[in-house]
Design a protein around this motif. Sequence first.
Motif, PDB file in Angstrom:
ATOM      1  N   ALA A  75       0.837  -1.207   0.000  1.00  0.00           N
ATOM      2  CA  ALA A  75       0.000   0.000   0.000  1.00  0.00           C
ATOM      3  C   ALA A  75       0.870   1.254   0.000  1.00  0.00           C
ATOM      4  CB  ALA A  75      -0.934  -0.002   1.203  1.00  0.00           C
ATOM      5  N   LEU A  76       1.959   1.233   0.757  1.00  0.00           N
ATOM      6  CA  LEU A  76       2.882   2.379   0.785  1.00  0.00           C
ATOM      7  C   LEU A  76       3.540   2.577  -0.574  1.00  0.00           C
ATOM      8  CD1 LEU A  76       4.609   2.042   4.262  1.00  0.00           C
ATOM      9  CD2 LEU A  76       3.141   3.890   3.473  1.00  0.00           C
ATOM     10  N   ASN A  86       0.800  12.544  -9.261  1.00  0.00           N
ATOM     11  CA  ASN A  86      -0.293  13.447  -8.889  1.00  0.00           C
ATOM     12  C   ASN A  86      -1.662  12.790  -9.057  1.00  0.00           C
ATOM     13  OD1 ASN A  86       1.419  15.600  -8.187  1.00  0.00           O
ATOM     14  ND2 ASN A  86       1.587  16.175 -10.340  1.00  0.00           N
ATOM     15  N   LEU A  87      -1.751  11.521  -8.648  1.00  0.00           N
ATOM     16  CA  LEU A  87      -3.015  10.787  -8.678  1.00  0.00           C
ATOM     17  C   LEU A  87      -3.377  10.392  -7.255  1.00  0.00           C
ATOM     18  CD1 LEU A  87      -2.287   8.428 -11.705  1.00  0.00           C
ATOM     19  CD2 LEU A  87      -3.769  10.436 -11.706  1.00  0.00           C
ATOM     20  N   SER A  88      -4.647  10.223  -7.017  1.00  0.00           N
ATOM     21  CA  SER A  88      -5.107   9.821  -5.699  1.00  0.00           C
ATOM     22  C   SER A  88      -6.183   8.759  -5.850  1.00  0.00           C
ATOM     23  CB  SER A  88      -5.664  11.043  -4.957  1.00  0.00           C
ATOM     24  OG  SER A  88      -6.198  10.646  -3.723  1.00  0.00           O
ATOM     25  N   MET A  89      -5.960   7.615  -5.202  1.00  0.00           N
ATOM     26  CA  MET A  89      -6.943   6.536  -5.232  1.00  0.00           C
ATOM     27  C   MET A  89      -6.933   5.854  -3.874  1.00  0.00           C
ATOM     28  SD  MET A  89      -6.316   4.930  -9.001  1.00  0.00           S
ATOM     29  CE  MET A  89      -7.891   4.106  -9.104  1.00  0.00           C
ATOM     30  N   GLU A  90      -8.074   5.311  -3.492  1.00  0.00           N
ATOM     31  CA  GLU A  90      -8.159   4.582  -2.240  1.00  0.00           C
ATOM     32  C   GLU A  90      -7.578   3.188  -2.429  1.00  0.00           C
ATOM     33  OE1 GLU A  90     -11.797   4.876   0.050  1.00  0.00           O
ATOM     34  OE2 GLU A  90     -12.438   6.448  -1.313  1.00  0.00           O
ATOM     35  N   VAL A  91      -7.017   2.655  -1.331  1.00  0.00           N
ATOM     36  CA  VAL A  91      -6.361   1.359  -1.384  1.00  0.00           C
ATOM     37  C   VAL A  91      -6.989   0.431  -0.346  1.00  0.00           C
ATOM     38  CG1 VAL A  91      -4.153   0.158  -1.113  1.00  0.00           C
ATOM     39  CG2 VAL A  91      -4.199   2.432  -2.150  1.00  0.00           C
ATOM     40  N   LEU A  92      -7.297  -0.783  -0.758  1.00  0.00           N
ATOM     41  CA  LEU A  92      -7.797  -1.825   0.138  1.00  0.00           C
ATOM     42  C   LEU A  92      -6.661  -2.797   0.386  1.00  0.00           C
ATOM     43  CD1 LEU A  92     -10.090  -3.384   1.592  1.00  0.00           C
ATOM     44  CD2 LEU A  92     -10.570  -4.480  -0.593  1.00  0.00           C
ATOM     45  N   VAL A  93      -6.269  -2.961   1.662  1.00  0.00           N
ATOM     46  CA  VAL A  93      -5.171  -3.842   2.034  1.00  0.00           C
ATOM     47  C   VAL A  93      -5.767  -5.167   2.501  1.00  0.00           C
ATOM     48  CG1 VAL A  93      -3.140  -4.128   3.519  1.00  0.00           C
ATOM     49  CG2 VAL A  93      -3.803  -1.836   2.709  1.00  0.00           C
ATOM     50  N   LEU A  94      -5.460  -6.241   1.796  1.00  0.00           N
ATOM     51  CA  LEU A  94      -6.050  -7.546   2.107  1.00  0.00           C
ATOM     52  C   LEU A  94      -5.646  -8.052   3.486  1.00  0.00           C
ATOM     53  CD1 LEU A  94      -5.798  -9.345  -1.348  1.00  0.00           C
ATOM     54  CD2 LEU A  94      -7.805  -8.290  -0.296  1.00  0.00           C
ATOM     55  N   ASP A  95      -4.449  -7.725   3.957  1.00  0.00           N
ATOM     56  CA  ASP A  95      -4.037  -8.125   5.309  1.00  0.00           C
ATOM     57  C   ASP A  95      -4.958  -7.538   6.378  1.00  0.00           C
ATOM     58  OD1 ASP A  95      -1.922  -9.714   4.602  1.00  0.00           O
ATOM     59  OD2 ASP A  95      -0.356  -8.278   5.165  1.00  0.00           O
TER      60      ASP A  95
END
Length: 100
Positions: A75-76, A86-95
């Motif tokens: 994710a990092l 210069n993009l922004s998106m949400e991240v889902l971390v499976l852990d």
Amino acid sequence: MESEFQLSEIEAEKQIKTHDAKIQQALKELKQRCRGYQGQFFELVKPINPSYDIAVKVCLQKCLRMLVVDTAESALVCSDFLKERNLSMEVLVLDNVPDR
């Protein structure tokens, strides 16, 4: 007046397509750079019964564009990569997703 509206509508559509193309190009590159990146949520979700496809997508519409990664470290890497572009998106971390 109507032609001005049509022009601004066309220009807005063009900007959206350009932004979408920029995102898709960045995600292709991200997939090559980060092993933990699995794809966007909508690419990974498949209903058990194909007749439920639309219902599932409607229910999950707010998270369908999330990026799915395996660990916080991935994710990092994704976040840093997106910031560079210069993009922004949400991240889902499976852990972070609890098991049943």
